[in-house]
Write an enzyme that holds these catalytic residues in place. Structure first.
Site, mmCIF file in Angstrom:
data_model
loop_
_atom_site.group_PDB
_atom_site.id
_atom_site.type_symbol
_atom_site.label_atom_id
_atom_site.label_comp_id
_atom_site.label_asym_id
_atom_site.label_seq_id
_atom_site.Cartn_x
_atom_site.Cartn_y
_atom_site.Cartn_z
ATOM 1 N N LYS A 129 -5.369 -9.855 -7.142
ATOM 2 C CA LYS A 129 -6.272 -9.781 -6.346
ATOM 3 C C LYS A 129 -7.368 -9.053 -6.826
ATOM 4 O O LYS A 129 -7.136 -7.927 -7.053
ATOM 5 C CB LYS A 129 -5.969 -9.490 -4.832
ATOM 6 C CG LYS A 129 -6.696 -9.942 -3.721
ATOM 7 C CD LYS A 129 -5.941 -9.557 -2.419
ATOM 8 C CE LYS A 129 -6.140 -8.222 -2.149
ATOM 9 N NZ LYS A 129 -5.494 -7.784 -0.869
ATOM 10 N N LYS A 180 0.873 -1.064 -0.099
ATOM 11 C CA LYS A 180 -0.016 0.013 -0.082
ATOM 12 C C LYS A 180 0.669 1.160 0.137
ATOM 13 O O LYS A 180 0.556 2.259 -0.751
ATOM 14 C CB LYS A 180 -0.867 0.057 1.224
ATOM 15 C CG LYS A 180 -2.079 -0.997 0.954
ATOM 16 C CD LYS A 180 -3.219 -0.752 2.131
ATOM 17 C CE LYS A 180 -4.351 -1.642 1.774
ATOM 18 N NZ LYS A 180 -5.124 -1.518 3.158
ATOM 19 N N LYS A 218 -10.668 -3.175 -4.255
ATOM 20 C CA LYS A 218 -11.793 -2.141 -4.266
ATOM 21 C C LYS A 218 -10.966 -1.085 -4.946
ATOM 22 O O LYS A 218 -11.715 -0.073 -5.466
ATOM 23 C CB LYS A 218 -11.811 -1.681 -2.832
ATOM 24 C CG LYS A 218 -12.955 -2.514 -1.991
ATOM 25 C CD LYS A 218 -12.807 -1.920 -0.544
ATOM 26 C CE LYS A 218 -13.905 -2.884 0.329
ATOM 27 N NZ LYS A 218 -13.452 -2.410 1.825
#
Ligand code: AMP
Ligand code: TRP
Length: 350
Positions: A211, A118, A214
């Site tokens: 993956k 992230k 969102k």
């Protein structure tokens, strides 16, 4: 003495709840209600660890908190029998996280792969909260002395860290825990991850090695819980595949991530095994399998989308559910926090 079994899990209100969240987490939340006392939390304190443009700012955050709550309820979570609330209403989450900040070691956090992903290249510019994210997650779970945590595969490392924190706290304060009458020197349980079902890691529809997420720029990479039937059909028809027919045996899926993902989704949604799905569709072309998958997805997800729509139209009702849940969560949290203060040596009102 064994700990009373209790389930805790959280979902971030960062927009675009998708099929991965549903199959990796929420479906299991629903099942566990039959066997356990469950606490399901919309983790808004975690949402703000990312830059504001990722979580969308204040109005978007409030909307997303209500939307995740609506998804929980639409999927079948009963907020009367169990507890549903948003994290920021129970101040003890942040309070226990501070104590755990002083238990967790820098070396442990430096190993967290989700932070590395992230934060990306510009690590100096990541928030301190993003770095500390897994410590707050440990506090979420241990504040309720939860023993079982249903999550998707991507949260496994964070759960290991939660266990390490619980264990180090129990060791560091062992004498004090015994003095205060705690469980043979064990105050916090070592929470167990529950990573179950055929879809613990749902992959992007555009790339079977990534993956489903969102934050993927392409909406075609995921099926959102709010997508209507036409959108679902379009996304599945456009989903990446390979030119071969479907294999007849599970082993044949191994080198084919896109096929494996779609078969896994079918299996999870229909409550069947991958092998069983391949018995029906193996040897056939993707086009007919995709038609069946569209039908299944629409049948399972449309009622949830409809119910979510109905629920978010009445924000007052959702807020009342969250306030009631937070009141019940706080009663448990307050107890744990008082005992923690006794154990650490803080003076407080009893
Ligand atoms: P998050 O949206 O990051 O708060 O995730 C909420 C829950 O959904 C967690 O238990 C995650 O592990 C799970 N989850 C998120 N993405 C996926 C995915 N692609 N496949 C399976 N589970 C997922
Ligand atoms: N980190 C989790 C995720 O991104 C969300 C989360 C926060 C959580 N606190 C938790 C999950 C406690 C389980 C238990 O998916």
């Amino acid at each position: 003495m064994a700990f009373v079994e209790r389930v805790f899990s959280g979902v971030q209100p960062t927009g675009n709840l998708h099929l991965g969240n549903y199959l990796g987490a929420i479906v299991n939340f629903v099942k566990l209600q039959d066997t356990h006392n469950c606490i399901y939390c919309v983790v808004d304190l975690h949402a703000i660890t990312q830059p504001v443009d990722v979580w969308g700012g204040p109005a978007e955050l409030a909307r997303n908190i209500r939307e995740v709550t609506a998804a929980f309820i639409a999927a079948g979570i009963d907020p009367k029998k169990h507890i549903v609330f948003n994290q920021s209403q129970v101040a003890e989450h942040a309070e226990l996280a501070w104590v755990f900040n002083c238990v967790a070691r820098m070396g442990w956090l430096n190993r967290m792969t989700q932070f590395k992903e992230k934060a990306g290249k510009d690590r100096e510019n990541a928030s301190v909260g993003l770095y500390d994210y897994p410590v707050l997650m440990a506090a979420d779970i241990l504040l309720y002395r939860a023993t079982h945590v249903p999550v998707g595969e991507d949260q496994k490392q964070h759960l290991e860290l939660s266990r390490d924190i619980a264990q180090k706290f129990n060791n560091d304060f062992g004498d004090s825990i015994r003095k205060h009458g705690g469980n043979d020197g064990l105050f916090f349980p070592l929470p167990e991850p529950l990573i179950t079902g055929p879809a613990t890691r749902v992959m992007s529809l555009r790339d079977g090695t990534k993956k489903m997420s969102k934050s993927d720029a392409s909406d075609y990479s995921r099926i959102n819980l709010t997508d209507d039937a036409d959108t679902i059909a379009q996304k599945i028809r456009k989903a990446k595949t390979d030119p071969e027919p479907l294999p007849t045996e599970e082993k044949g899926l191994e080198p084919r991530p896109e096929a494996d993902n779609l078969v896994g989704i079918f299996a999870a949604l229909s409550g069947r095994s991958r092998a069983d799905v391949l018995r029906e569709f193996g040897g056939g072309q993707f086009s007919s399998f995709k038609n069946a998958l569209v039908e299944l997805c629409v049948a399972k997800l449309s009622p949830i989308a409809g119910e979510m729509k109905r629920l978010v139209a009445d924000p007052g009702h959702i807020d009342a559910i969250l306030i009631d849940g937070a009141d019940r969560a706080r009663a448990i949290a307050d107890e744990t926090m008082k005992l923690t203060k006794d154990i650490v040596g803080f003076i407080h009102r009893r």
